[in-house]
Write an enzyme that holds these catalytic residues in place. Sequence first.
Site, PDB file in Angstrom:
ATOM      1  N   SER A 142      25.782  45.289  48.384  1.00 24.24           N
ATOM      2  CA  SER A 142      25.236  44.589  47.216  1.00 24.24           C
ATOM      3  C   SER A 142      23.712  44.694  47.250  1.00 24.24           C
ATOM      4  CB  SER A 142      25.623  43.114  47.280  1.00 24.24           C
ATOM      5  OG  SER A 142      24.791  42.356  46.427  1.00 24.24           O
ATOM      6  N   TYR A 155      26.041  35.610  51.753  1.00 27.28           N
ATOM      7  CA  TYR A 155      26.379  36.895  51.119  1.00 27.28           C
ATOM      8  C   TYR A 155      25.387  37.988  51.559  1.00 27.28           C
ATOM      9  CZ  TYR A 155      27.692  39.863  47.067  1.00 27.28           C
ATOM     10  OH  TYR A 155      28.123  40.875  46.245  1.00 27.28           O
ATOM     11  N   LYS A 159      26.560  41.355  53.389  1.00 26.10           N
ATOM     12  CA  LYS A 159      26.362  42.660  52.756  1.00 26.10           C
ATOM     13  C   LYS A 159      25.357  43.531  53.530  1.00 26.10           C
ATOM     14  CE  LYS A 159      29.187  42.565  49.222  1.00 26.10           C
ATOM     15  NZ  LYS A 159      30.467  43.314  49.341  1.00 26.10           N
TER      16      LYS A 159
HETATM   17  N1  LIG Z   1      29.865  42.553  40.169  1.00 27.76           N
HETATM   18  C1  LIG Z   1      28.752  43.003  40.687  1.00 27.76           C
HETATM   19  O1  LIG Z   1      27.764  43.249  39.971  1.00 27.76           O
HETATM   20  C2  LIG Z   1      28.626  43.226  42.165  1.00 27.76           C
HETATM   21  C3  LIG Z   1      27.353  43.510  42.674  1.00 27.76           C
HETATM   22  C4  LIG Z   1      27.228  43.777  44.021  1.00 27.76           C
HETATM   23  C5  LIG Z   1      28.353  43.767  44.827  1.00 27.76           C
HETATM   24  N2  LIG Z   1      29.576  43.469  44.311  1.00 27.76           N
HETATM   25  C6  LIG Z   1      30.701  43.493  45.231  1.00 27.76           C
HETATM   26  O2  LIG Z   1      31.794  44.207  44.656  1.00 27.76           O
HETATM   27  C7  LIG Z   1      33.026  43.647  45.123  1.00 27.76           C
HETATM   28  C8  LIG Z   1      33.894  43.261  43.939  1.00 27.76           C
HETATM   29  O3  LIG Z   1      33.193  42.326  43.147  1.00 27.76           O
HETATM   30  P1  LIG Z   1      33.663  41.888  41.693  1.00 27.76           P
HETATM   31  O4  LIG Z   1      32.437  41.607  40.942  1.00 27.76           O
HETATM   32  O5  LIG Z   1      34.667  42.847  41.164  1.00 27.76           O
HETATM   33  O6  LIG Z   1      34.364  40.496  42.050  1.00 27.76           O
HETATM   34  P2  LIG Z   1      35.609  39.765  41.390  1.00 27.76           P
HETATM   35  O7  LIG Z   1      35.482  38.347  41.814  1.00 27.76           O
HETATM   36  O8  LIG Z   1      35.721  40.093  39.937  1.00 27.76           O
HETATM   37  O9  LIG Z   1      36.856  40.434  42.139  1.00 27.76           O
HETATM   38  C9  LIG Z   1      37.073  40.269  43.514  1.00 27.76           C
HETATM   39  C10 LIG Z   1      38.553  40.453  43.802  1.00 27.76           C
HETATM   40  O10 LIG Z   1      38.729  40.282  45.215  1.00 27.76           O
HETATM   41  C11 LIG Z   1      39.863  39.450  45.432  1.00 27.76           C
HETATM   42  N3  LIG Z   1      39.740  38.792  46.720  1.00 27.76           N
HETATM   43  C12 LIG Z   1      38.960  37.744  47.067  1.00 27.76           C
HETATM   44  N4  LIG Z   1      39.142  37.441  48.373  1.00 27.76           N
HETATM   45  C13 LIG Z   1      40.050  38.329  48.849  1.00 27.76           C
HETATM   46  C14 LIG Z   1      40.645  38.539  50.135  1.00 27.76           C
HETATM   47  N5  LIG Z   1      40.362  37.773  51.190  1.00 27.76           N
HETATM   48  N6  LIG Z   1      41.545  39.538  50.259  1.00 27.76           N
HETATM   49  C15 LIG Z   1      41.883  40.323  49.208  1.00 27.76           C
HETATM   50  N7  LIG Z   1      41.357  40.165  47.984  1.00 27.76           N
HETATM   51  C16 LIG Z   1      40.443  39.182  47.806  1.00 27.76           C
HETATM   52  C17 LIG Z   1      39.847  38.487  44.257  1.00 27.76           C
HETATM   53  O11 LIG Z   1      41.114  37.861  44.063  1.00 27.76           O
HETATM   54  C18 LIG Z   1      39.425  39.395  43.112  1.00 27.76           C
HETATM   55  O12 LIG Z   1      40.545  40.011  42.510  1.00 27.76           O
HETATM   56  C19 LIG Z   1      32.652  42.495  46.041  1.00 27.76           C
HETATM   57  O13 LIG Z   1      32.600  42.938  47.363  1.00 27.76           O
HETATM   58  C20 LIG Z   1      31.264  42.134  45.549  1.00 27.76           C
HETATM   59  O14 LIG Z   1      30.529  41.473  46.527  1.00 27.76           O
HETATM   60  C21 LIG Z   1      29.733  43.191  42.990  1.00 27.76           C
END
Ligand SMILES: NC(=O)c1ccc[n+]([C@@H]2O[C@H](COP(=O)([O-])OP(=O)(O)OC[C@H]3O[C@@H](n4cnc5c(N)ncnc54)[C@H](O)[C@@H]3O)[C@@H](O)[C@H]2O)c1
Length: 307
Positions: A142, A155, A159
Amino acid sequence: MSLSGSSVIVTGAGAGLGRAYALELARQGAKVVVNDVSEDAAGAVVDEISSAGGEAVAAVVPVGDSAAADQLVQTAVDSFGRLDALVTNAGILRDKSLLKMTDEDFDAVIHVHLRGTFTCVRAAYKYFKENGVAGHIVCIGSPTGQRGNFGQTNYAAAKAGIVGMVRTWALEMKKAGVTVNAVIPVAATAMTKTVPYFRAAVEADERGEPMPDFFRKDLGFGPADDVAGVVAFLASSEADGITGQVLGAGGDRLQVWSHPQPVAEEYHDGGWDFSTTSDRGNAIVKENLQDVGEKFPELPDELKPKD
Ligand SMILES: NC(=O)c1ccc[n+]([C@@H]2O[C@H](COP(=O)([O-])OP(=O)(O)OC[C@H]3O[C@@H](n4cnc5c(N)ncnc54)[C@H](O)[C@@H]3O)[C@@H](O)[C@H]2O)c1
Protein backbone atom coordinates in the site's frame (compact mmCIF):
# COMPACT_ATOMS: atom_id res chain seq x y z
CA MET A 1 -2.35 -17.39 -23.05
CA SER A 2 0.51 -17.58 -20.56
CA LEU A 3 -1.89 -18.29 -17.68
CA SER A 4 -3.80 -20.99 -19.55
CA GLY A 5 -4.32 -24.04 -17.38
CA SER A 6 -2.38 -22.57 -14.48
CA SER A 7 -3.77 -22.68 -10.96
CA VAL A 8 -3.75 -19.52 -8.86
CA ILE A 9 -4.81 -18.71 -5.27
CA VAL A 10 -6.14 -15.21 -4.57
CA THR A 11 -6.73 -14.39 -0.90
CA GLY A 12 -9.54 -11.99 0.01
CA ALA A 13 -11.01 -12.48 -3.46
CA GLY A 14 -14.67 -12.10 -2.53
CA ALA A 15 -14.77 -8.33 -3.02
CA GLY A 16 -12.92 -5.25 -4.19
CA LEU A 17 -9.48 -5.67 -5.68
CA GLY A 18 -9.18 -9.39 -4.91
CA ARG A 19 -12.39 -10.06 -6.84
CA ALA A 20 -11.04 -8.06 -9.80
CA TYR A 21 -7.76 -10.06 -9.68
CA ALA A 22 -9.63 -13.38 -9.61
CA LEU A 23 -11.87 -12.42 -12.55
CA GLU A 24 -8.94 -11.16 -14.65
CA LEU A 25 -6.82 -14.24 -13.89
CA ALA A 26 -9.74 -16.42 -14.99
CA ARG A 27 -10.19 -14.32 -18.17
CA GLN A 28 -6.53 -15.01 -18.91
CA GLY A 29 -7.14 -18.75 -18.62
CA ALA A 30 -6.17 -19.48 -14.99
CA LYS A 31 -8.13 -21.73 -12.64
CA VAL A 32 -8.69 -19.77 -9.45
CA VAL A 33 -8.96 -20.63 -5.76
CA VAL A 34 -11.20 -17.81 -4.53
CA ASN A 35 -10.44 -17.30 -0.83
CA ASP A 36 -12.47 -15.10 1.49
CA VAL A 37 -13.95 -15.06 4.99
CA SER A 38 -17.36 -14.51 3.45
CA GLU A 39 -18.89 -17.66 1.97
CA ASP A 40 -21.47 -15.66 0.02
CA ALA A 41 -18.88 -13.31 -1.47
CA ALA A 42 -16.46 -16.11 -2.45
CA GLY A 43 -19.35 -18.17 -3.87
CA ALA A 44 -20.57 -15.23 -5.96
CA VAL A 45 -17.12 -14.76 -7.52
CA VAL A 46 -16.86 -18.49 -8.26
CA ASP A 47 -20.30 -18.31 -9.96
CA GLU A 48 -19.22 -15.27 -11.98
CA ILE A 49 -16.10 -17.08 -13.21
CA SER A 50 -17.98 -20.30 -13.94
CA SER A 51 -20.76 -18.59 -15.86
CA ALA A 52 -18.13 -16.86 -18.03
CA GLY A 53 -16.76 -20.33 -18.89
CA GLY A 54 -13.84 -20.35 -16.42
CA GLU A 55 -12.92 -22.65 -13.53
CA ALA A 56 -12.87 -21.61 -9.88
CA VAL A 57 -13.37 -23.02 -6.42
CA ALA A 58 -14.18 -21.22 -3.17
CA ALA A 59 -11.97 -21.63 -0.07
CA VAL A 60 -13.69 -19.99 2.88
CA VAL A 61 -11.14 -19.54 5.65
CA PRO A 62 -9.61 -16.51 7.38
CA VAL A 63 -5.98 -16.18 6.29
CA GLY A 64 -3.48 -15.51 9.05
CA ASP A 65 -2.62 -18.90 10.56
CA SER A 66 -0.52 -21.64 8.97
CA ALA A 67 -3.45 -24.05 8.87
CA ALA A 68 -5.39 -21.65 6.61
CA ALA A 69 -2.41 -21.29 4.28
CA ASP A 70 -1.97 -25.07 4.06
CA GLN A 71 -5.69 -25.42 3.36
CA LEU A 72 -5.46 -23.01 0.42
CA VAL A 73 -2.54 -24.84 -1.19
CA GLN A 74 -4.31 -28.17 -0.63
CA THR A 75 -7.49 -26.82 -2.22
CA ALA A 76 -5.54 -25.78 -5.33
CA VAL A 77 -3.88 -29.20 -5.58
CA ASP A 78 -7.10 -31.15 -4.88
CA SER A 79 -9.20 -29.07 -7.28
CA PHE A 80 -6.78 -28.32 -10.12
CA GLY A 81 -3.93 -30.81 -9.60
CA ARG A 82 -1.28 -28.13 -9.09
CA LEU A 83 -0.40 -24.61 -7.94
CA ASP A 84 1.37 -22.02 -10.13
CA ALA A 85 0.80 -18.67 -8.49
CA LEU A 86 -0.37 -16.95 -5.33
CA VAL A 87 -1.76 -13.44 -4.82
CA THR A 88 -1.81 -12.37 -1.14
CA ASN A 89 -4.47 -9.68 -1.09
CA ALA A 90 -6.70 -10.29 1.97
CA GLY A 91 -6.84 -7.31 4.25
CA ILE A 92 -8.68 -5.32 6.89
CA LEU A 93 -8.36 -1.84 8.37
CA ARG A 94 -8.54 -0.73 12.01
CA ASP A 95 -7.52 2.92 11.54
CA LYS A 96 -6.90 5.08 14.63
CA SER A 97 -4.30 7.62 15.60
CA LEU A 98 -1.52 6.23 17.78
CA LEU A 99 -2.88 7.04 21.26
CA LYS A 100 -6.31 5.65 20.39
CA MET A 101 -5.01 2.45 18.79
CA THR A 102 -5.46 -0.59 21.03
CA ASP A 103 -3.31 -3.72 21.14
CA GLU A 104 -6.25 -5.54 19.51
CA ASP A 105 -6.39 -3.02 16.63
CA PHE A 106 -2.68 -3.49 16.05
CA ASP A 107 -2.69 -7.29 16.28
CA ALA A 108 -5.76 -7.77 14.05
CA VAL A 109 -4.22 -5.87 11.14
CA ILE A 110 -0.80 -7.46 11.56
CA HIS A 111 -2.41 -10.91 11.75
CA VAL A 112 -4.33 -10.71 8.47
CA HIS A 113 -1.89 -8.69 6.33
CA LEU A 114 1.60 -9.47 7.60
CA ARG A 115 1.20 -12.92 9.14
CA GLY A 116 -1.32 -13.91 6.46
CA THR A 117 1.16 -12.99 3.74
CA PHE A 118 4.00 -14.78 5.56
CA THR A 119 2.06 -18.02 6.14
CA CYS A 120 0.53 -18.16 2.63
CA VAL A 121 3.81 -17.41 0.86
CA ARG A 122 5.66 -19.97 2.99
CA ALA A 123 3.08 -22.67 2.18
CA ALA A 124 3.09 -21.84 -1.55
CA TYR A 125 6.90 -21.72 -1.73
CA LYS A 126 7.14 -25.08 0.05
CA TYR A 127 4.85 -26.54 -2.62
CA PHE A 128 6.84 -24.86 -5.43
CA LYS A 129 10.17 -26.22 -4.11
CA GLU A 130 8.90 -29.72 -3.45
CA ASN A 131 7.33 -29.95 -6.89
CA GLY A 132 9.96 -28.11 -8.95
CA VAL A 133 7.48 -25.38 -9.96
CA ALA A 134 8.92 -21.99 -10.99
CA GLY A 135 5.92 -20.28 -9.45
CA HIS A 136 4.88 -16.64 -9.23
CA ILE A 137 3.98 -14.77 -6.05
CA VAL A 138 2.34 -11.36 -5.93
CA CYS A 139 2.04 -9.65 -2.53
CA ILE A 140 -0.12 -6.59 -2.04
CA GLY A 141 1.36 -3.53 -0.34
CA SER A 142 0.00 0.00 0.00
CA PRO A 143 1.14 3.60 -0.44
CA THR A 144 0.79 3.76 3.36
CA GLY A 145 3.51 1.14 3.79
CA GLN A 146 5.77 3.00 1.36
CA ARG A 147 5.27 6.53 2.69
CA GLY A 148 3.30 6.45 5.98
CA ASN A 149 -0.21 7.81 6.56
CA PHE A 150 -1.93 9.51 9.48
CA GLY A 151 -4.02 7.08 11.58
CA GLN A 152 -2.55 3.90 10.13
CA THR A 153 0.23 2.74 12.49
CA ASN A 154 -0.85 -0.91 12.29
CA TYR A 155 -1.48 -0.89 8.53
CA ALA A 156 1.78 0.97 7.77
CA ALA A 157 3.72 -1.60 9.81
CA ALA A 158 2.05 -4.50 8.03
CA LYS A 159 2.38 -3.10 4.51
CA ALA A 160 5.99 -1.91 4.94
CA GLY A 161 6.72 -5.33 6.43
CA ILE A 162 5.24 -7.06 3.38
CA VAL A 163 7.55 -5.16 1.02
CA GLY A 164 10.48 -5.95 3.34
CA MET A 165 9.61 -9.64 3.14
CA VAL A 166 9.34 -9.45 -0.68
CA ARG A 167 12.90 -8.10 -0.91
CA THR A 168 14.14 -10.93 1.30
CA TRP A 169 12.14 -13.61 -0.52
CA ALA A 170 13.42 -12.43 -3.91
CA LEU A 171 16.89 -13.36 -2.65
CA GLU A 172 15.81 -16.65 -1.06
CA MET A 173 13.65 -17.82 -3.98
CA LYS A 174 15.95 -16.88 -6.84
CA LYS A 175 17.63 -20.28 -7.14
CA ALA A 176 14.26 -22.04 -7.34
CA GLY A 177 13.20 -19.72 -10.17
CA VAL A 178 10.22 -18.48 -8.18
CA THR A 179 9.38 -14.80 -8.70
CA VAL A 180 8.00 -12.64 -5.92
CA ASN A 181 6.90 -9.06 -6.42
CA ALA A 182 4.71 -6.51 -4.68
CA VAL A 183 1.92 -4.42 -6.13
CA ILE A 184 0.93 -1.12 -4.56
CA PRO A 185 -2.67 -0.64 -5.70
CA VAL A 186 -4.94 2.36 -5.48
CA ALA A 187 -8.59 1.83 -6.42
CA ALA A 188 -12.21 2.50 -5.56
CA THR A 189 -13.29 -0.26 -3.16
CA ALA A 190 -15.04 -0.56 0.22
CA MET A 191 -11.66 0.34 1.75
CA THR A 192 -11.32 3.72 0.00
CA LYS A 193 -15.03 4.52 -0.25
CA THR A 194 -15.14 6.26 3.08
CA VAL A 195 -12.21 8.61 2.38
CA PRO A 196 -13.77 12.03 1.57
CA TYR A 197 -10.92 12.91 -0.82
CA PHE A 198 -11.98 10.09 -3.19
CA ARG A 199 -15.74 10.67 -2.86
CA ALA A 200 -16.39 12.19 -6.31
CA ALA A 201 -14.51 9.33 -7.97
CA VAL A 202 -16.20 6.57 -5.97
CA GLU A 203 -19.66 8.06 -6.57
CA ALA A 204 -18.99 8.26 -10.33
CA ASP A 205 -17.87 4.62 -10.28
CA GLU A 206 -20.99 3.57 -8.39
CA ARG A 207 -23.19 5.33 -10.97
CA GLY A 208 -21.36 3.31 -13.65
CA GLU A 209 -19.79 6.49 -15.04
CA PRO A 210 -16.13 6.92 -15.94
CA MET A 211 -14.06 8.53 -13.21
CA PRO A 212 -13.07 12.17 -13.65
CA ASP A 213 -9.72 12.49 -15.46
CA PHE A 214 -8.10 14.08 -12.40
CA PHE A 215 -8.44 10.80 -10.49
CA ARG A 216 -7.38 8.48 -13.33
CA LYS A 217 -4.53 10.59 -14.70
CA ASP A 218 -3.17 12.85 -11.93
CA LEU A 219 -3.72 10.50 -9.02
CA GLY A 220 -3.62 7.02 -10.56
CA PHE A 221 -6.98 6.14 -9.01
CA GLY A 222 -9.70 4.18 -10.81
CA PRO A 223 -11.90 1.11 -10.52
CA ALA A 224 -10.39 -2.14 -9.17
CA ASP A 225 -10.20 -3.56 -12.71
CA ASP A 226 -7.40 -1.11 -13.53
CA VAL A 227 -5.03 -2.94 -11.17
CA ALA A 228 -5.99 -6.45 -12.22
CA GLY A 229 -4.00 -6.61 -15.47
CA VAL A 230 -0.77 -5.75 -13.64
CA VAL A 231 -1.38 -8.43 -10.98
CA ALA A 232 -2.27 -11.06 -13.60
CA PHE A 233 0.88 -10.16 -15.56
CA LEU A 234 3.10 -10.67 -12.48
CA ALA A 235 1.33 -13.99 -11.77
CA SER A 236 2.11 -15.23 -15.29
CA SER A 237 5.19 -16.54 -17.06
CA GLU A 238 5.22 -13.27 -19.06
CA ALA A 239 6.86 -11.79 -15.96
CA ASP A 240 9.67 -14.36 -15.69
CA GLY A 241 12.89 -12.53 -14.86
CA ILE A 242 11.06 -9.87 -12.86
CA THR A 243 11.46 -10.45 -9.14
CA GLY A 244 11.90 -8.35 -5.99
CA GLN A 245 10.10 -5.44 -7.67
CA VAL A 246 7.41 -3.13 -6.36
CA LEU A 247 4.93 -1.87 -8.97
CA GLY A 248 2.33 0.80 -8.33
CA ALA A 249 -0.92 0.45 -10.26
CA GLY A 250 -4.22 2.32 -10.48
CA GLY A 251 -6.25 4.39 -12.92
CA ASP A 252 -4.09 5.14 -15.98
CA ARG A 253 -0.82 4.93 -14.03
CA LEU A 254 1.85 2.24 -13.70
CA GLN A 255 4.77 2.97 -11.36
CA VAL A 256 8.04 1.28 -10.50
CA TRP A 257 8.92 2.07 -6.88
CA SER A 258 12.54 2.33 -5.78
CA HIS A 259 13.85 0.42 -2.80
CA PRO A 260 15.25 2.59 0.02
CA GLN A 261 18.89 3.48 -0.35
CA PRO A 262 21.11 6.07 1.31
CA VAL A 263 20.84 9.59 -0.10
CA ALA A 264 23.93 10.85 1.71
CA GLU A 265 27.00 9.14 3.07
CA GLU A 266 29.99 10.52 4.90
CA TYR A 267 32.83 8.94 6.86
CA HIS A 268 34.59 10.25 9.96
CA ASP A 269 37.79 8.68 11.30
CA GLY A 270 37.07 6.97 14.62
CA GLY A 271 33.28 7.06 14.10
CA TRP A 272 30.48 9.49 14.80
CA ASP A 273 30.60 10.52 18.47
CA PHE A 274 27.99 12.87 19.97
CA SER A 275 29.92 16.04 19.30
CA THR A 276 30.88 15.21 15.69
CA THR A 277 27.30 14.13 14.96
CA SER A 278 25.91 17.33 16.55
CA ASP A 279 28.20 19.38 14.37
CA ARG A 280 28.95 17.79 10.96
CA GLY A 281 26.30 15.08 11.15
CA ASN A 282 23.61 17.61 11.97
CA ALA A 283 24.43 19.64 8.86
CA ILE A 284 24.44 16.57 6.61
CA VAL A 285 21.06 15.38 7.95
CA LYS A 286 19.48 18.82 7.58
CA GLU A 287 20.71 19.12 4.00
CA ASN A 288 19.09 15.79 3.18
CA LEU A 289 15.79 15.79 5.09
CA GLN A 290 13.29 13.37 3.51
CA ASP A 291 9.58 14.00 3.37
CA VAL A 292 7.00 11.47 4.60
CA GLY A 293 3.36 10.75 3.85
CA GLU A 294 1.35 10.05 0.75
CA LYS A 295 1.15 12.89 -1.74
CA PHE A 296 -2.41 14.10 -2.36
CA PRO A 297 -2.49 16.96 -4.86
CA GLU A 298 -5.21 19.56 -4.20
CA LEU A 299 -8.57 18.51 -5.66
CA PRO A 300 -10.03 20.76 -8.36
CA ASP A 301 -12.93 22.77 -6.83
CA GLU A 302 -15.66 20.80 -8.62
CA LEU A 303 -14.34 17.51 -7.16
CA LYS A 304 -14.00 18.70 -3.55
CA PRO A 305 -16.34 16.96 -1.05
CA LYS A 306 -19.24 19.31 -0.32
CA ASP A 307 -19.47 18.71 3.49
N1 LIG B 1 -8.38 -0.03 -2.22
C1 LIG B 1 -7.21 0.55 -2.28
O1 LIG B 1 -7.07 1.66 -2.82
C2 LIG B 1 -6.00 -0.11 -1.68
C3 LIG B 1 -4.83 0.65 -1.59
C4 LIG B 1 -3.69 0.05 -1.10
C5 LIG B 1 -3.73 -1.28 -0.71
N2 LIG B 1 -4.89 -1.99 -0.79
C6 LIG B 1 -4.84 -3.38 -0.38
O2 LIG B 1 -5.49 -4.21 -1.34
C7 LIG B 1 -6.09 -5.33 -0.67
C8 LIG B 1 -7.57 -5.40 -1.01
O3 LIG B 1 -8.18 -4.20 -0.61
P1 LIG B 1 -9.66 -3.79 -1.03
O4 LIG B 1 -9.66 -2.33 -1.13
O5 LIG B 1 -10.12 -4.63 -2.17
O6 LIG B 1 -10.44 -4.20 0.31
P2 LIG B 1 -11.91 -4.75 0.52
O7 LIG B 1 -12.21 -4.49 1.95
O8 LIG B 1 -12.84 -4.24 -0.53
O9 LIG B 1 -11.74 -6.33 0.29
C9 LIG B 1 -10.97 -7.13 1.15
C10 LIG B 1 -11.48 -8.56 1.08
O10 LIG B 1 -10.66 -9.34 1.96
C11 LIG B 1 -11.50 -10.19 2.73
N3 LIG B 1 -10.84 -10.53 3.97
C12 LIG B 1 -10.67 -9.77 5.08
N4 LIG B 1 -9.99 -10.47 6.02
C13 LIG B 1 -9.73 -11.69 5.48
C14 LIG B 1 -9.05 -12.85 5.95
N5 LIG B 1 -8.51 -12.93 7.17
N6 LIG B 1 -8.98 -13.92 5.13
C15 LIG B 1 -9.53 -13.90 3.89
N7 LIG B 1 -10.18 -12.84 3.40
C16 LIG B 1 -10.27 -11.74 4.18
C17 LIG B 1 -12.77 -9.37 2.92
O11 LIG B 1 -13.88 -10.19 3.29
C18 LIG B 1 -12.92 -8.70 1.57
O12 LIG B 1 -13.66 -9.51 0.67
C19 LIG B 1 -5.78 -5.16 0.81
O13 LIG B 1 -4.62 -5.86 1.13
C20 LIG B 1 -5.55 -3.67 0.92
O14 LIG B 1 -4.78 -3.35 2.03
C21 LIG B 1 -6.03 -1.43 -1.26
